[in-house]
Write an enzyme that holds these catalytic residues in place. Structure first.
Site, PDB file in Angstrom:
ATOM      1  N   ARG A 189       2.274  11.084  -9.905  1.00  0.00           N
ATOM      2  CA  ARG A 189       2.357  10.481  -8.614  1.00  0.00           C
ATOM      3  C   ARG A 189       3.790  10.780  -7.993  1.00  0.00           C
ATOM      4  O   ARG A 189       4.986  10.766  -8.825  1.00  0.00           O
ATOM      5  CB  ARG A 189       2.319   8.883  -8.776  1.00  0.00           C
ATOM      6  CG  ARG A 189       0.941   8.354  -9.384  1.00  0.00           C
ATOM      7  CD  ARG A 189      -0.109   8.954  -8.393  1.00  0.00           C
ATOM      8  NE  ARG A 189      -0.062   8.009  -7.192  1.00  0.00           N
ATOM      9  CZ  ARG A 189      -0.205   6.477  -6.995  1.00  0.00           C
ATOM     10  NH1 ARG A 189      -1.021   6.198  -8.218  1.00  0.00           N
ATOM     11  NH2 ARG A 189      -0.397   6.349  -5.869  1.00  0.00           N
ATOM     12  N   LYS A 206      -5.164  -4.898  -9.804  1.00  0.00           N
ATOM     13  CA  LYS A 206      -6.018  -4.163  -8.851  1.00  0.00           C
ATOM     14  C   LYS A 206      -7.491  -4.456  -9.260  1.00  0.00           C
ATOM     15  O   LYS A 206      -8.461  -3.559  -8.813  1.00  0.00           O
ATOM     16  CB  LYS A 206      -5.572  -2.692  -8.951  1.00  0.00           C
ATOM     17  CG  LYS A 206      -4.409  -2.544  -8.419  1.00  0.00           C
ATOM     18  CD  LYS A 206      -3.900  -0.872  -8.621  1.00  0.00           C
ATOM     19  CE  LYS A 206      -2.510  -0.668  -8.143  1.00  0.00           C
ATOM     20  NZ  LYS A 206      -2.074   0.626  -8.159  1.00  0.00           N
ATOM     21  N   PRO A 257      -5.217   1.248  -3.283  1.00  0.00           N
ATOM     22  CA  PRO A 257      -4.788  -0.202  -2.715  1.00  0.00           C
ATOM     23  C   PRO A 257      -3.872  -0.916  -3.747  1.00  0.00           C
ATOM     24  O   PRO A 257      -4.279  -0.716  -5.047  1.00  0.00           O
ATOM     25  CB  PRO A 257      -6.171  -0.933  -2.468  1.00  0.00           C
ATOM     26  CG  PRO A 257      -6.884   0.158  -2.132  1.00  0.00           C
ATOM     27  CD  PRO A 257      -6.643   1.333  -3.018  1.00  0.00           C
ATOM     28  N   GLU A 258      -2.791  -1.614  -3.097  1.00  0.00           N
ATOM     29  CA  GLU A 258      -2.106  -2.311  -4.295  1.00  0.00           C
ATOM     30  C   GLU A 258      -2.443  -3.641  -4.240  1.00  0.00           C
ATOM     31  O   GLU A 258      -3.328  -3.939  -3.692  1.00  0.00           O
ATOM     32  CB  GLU A 258      -0.595  -2.494  -3.783  1.00  0.00           C
ATOM     33  CG  GLU A 258      -0.118  -0.842  -3.515  1.00  0.00           C
ATOM     34  CD  GLU A 258       1.270  -0.504  -3.677  1.00  0.00           C
ATOM     35  OE1 GLU A 258       1.934  -1.394  -4.446  1.00  0.00           O
ATOM     36  OE2 GLU A 258       1.959   0.765  -3.229  1.00  0.00           O
TER      37      GLU A 258
END
Length: 278
Positions: free
Chosen positions: A260, A52, A2-3
């Site tokens: 990533r 976050k 989640p951002e």
């Protein structure tokens, strides 16, 4: 993962649902049982996000620090007449008047003091969604680093709350090569990126999804079908590798950067070459 906008929405939802009332606190899974026993029956004072990281406040300067990580979920259920038995590995359960919330799969769920919370915040970069954020703190880190800007934007010590989607989309919107060294970025470019990011992330908090395309590139304007993806939202390059760019028609590329997947358009985001090397 989640951002930042997701965590801010979650903080707002927890505060709106539980703040000001006593809550039952339990750990059906058992891994948070000792801390839950200390908090059980206390008033939940509020919740806030920094990047976050989520902090749920209780009396005596105690906070539940949550980091969802890749697989965590914190589901809030309001307006219920009955609280069902927990399903699956519920690390933390909050129960209030007509509501409950279950946390599963989080990387971090810990009871911390104000000092410990402040230490987490001190290690984090500025959060574009916070009114007290200072973009110059991130700029000082960026302008001194020869690391790729595509990596710096994902470094939570540089900038808090930005994940893979916002990273890819912000760089595309500003036509910046993801591999461009931070030291070559100009201050004006950074401030334009910051202001854009603030607007995009605030819209994400409002809608609960990440939309980054400008009006002229929306499906209706381009006569194309809406994006179908479990992340939702209309985007330029994120997870669109092998597909045509909405702006120039070139094929969107992907590669790996710091573990990533990175997405970019090689025509709209041309390879940066320092003048000193030309």
């Amino acid at each position: 993962m989640p951002e930042g906008h997701t965590l801010h929405r979650l903080a707002d939802e927890l505060a709106a649902t539980f703040a000001g009332g006593a809550v039952r606190v339990a750990s059906p899974q058992g891994r948070f049982a000792d801390a839950a026993a200390l908090l059980d029956g206390q008033v939940l004072e509020g919740a806030e996000a920094w990047g976050k990281n989520l902090f749920v406040a209780f009396p005596a300067e105690r906070f539940v620090h949550v980091h969802l990580g890749l697989y965590g979920r914190f589901d809030v259920h309001a307006g219920v007449t009955e609280v069902p038995p927990p399903v699956g590995q519920v690390r933390l359960r909050l129960v209030g008047e007509g509501a409950y919330a279950d946390l599963r799969g989080a990387t971090t769920c810990a009871l911390v003091t104000t000092e410990q919370r402040d230490a987490v915040v001190a290690r984090s970069g500025p959060d574009p969604l916070r009114d007290d954020a200072d973009p110059d703190r991130a700029w000082e880190r960026i302008r001194r680093s020869r690391a790729p800007i595509g990596g710096l934007l994902m470094d939570q010590a540089v900038l808090a709350g930005v994940g893979n989607v916002y990273r890819a989309e912000l760089l595309f919107r500003h036509r910046i090569d993801p591999m461009r060294p931070g030291t070559t970025l100009r201050r004006g470019q950074w401030r334009a990126m910051w202001d854009d990011l603030v607007g995009l992330m605030r819209e994400g908090v409002r809608t609960g999804r990440i939309d980054t395309v400008r009006p002229e590139h929306e499906p209706e304007a381009m006569g194309r079908p809406p994006r179908k993806d479990d992340h939702g939202g209309e985007v330029y390059v994120y997870r669109r590798d092998g597909m045509p760019c909405h702006v120039c028609g070139s094929i969107v590329h992907t590669t790996e950067l710091q573990g990533r997947n990175l997405f970019w358009c090689p025509r709209c985001q041309r390879r940066f070459r320092s003048r000193s090397l030309q």
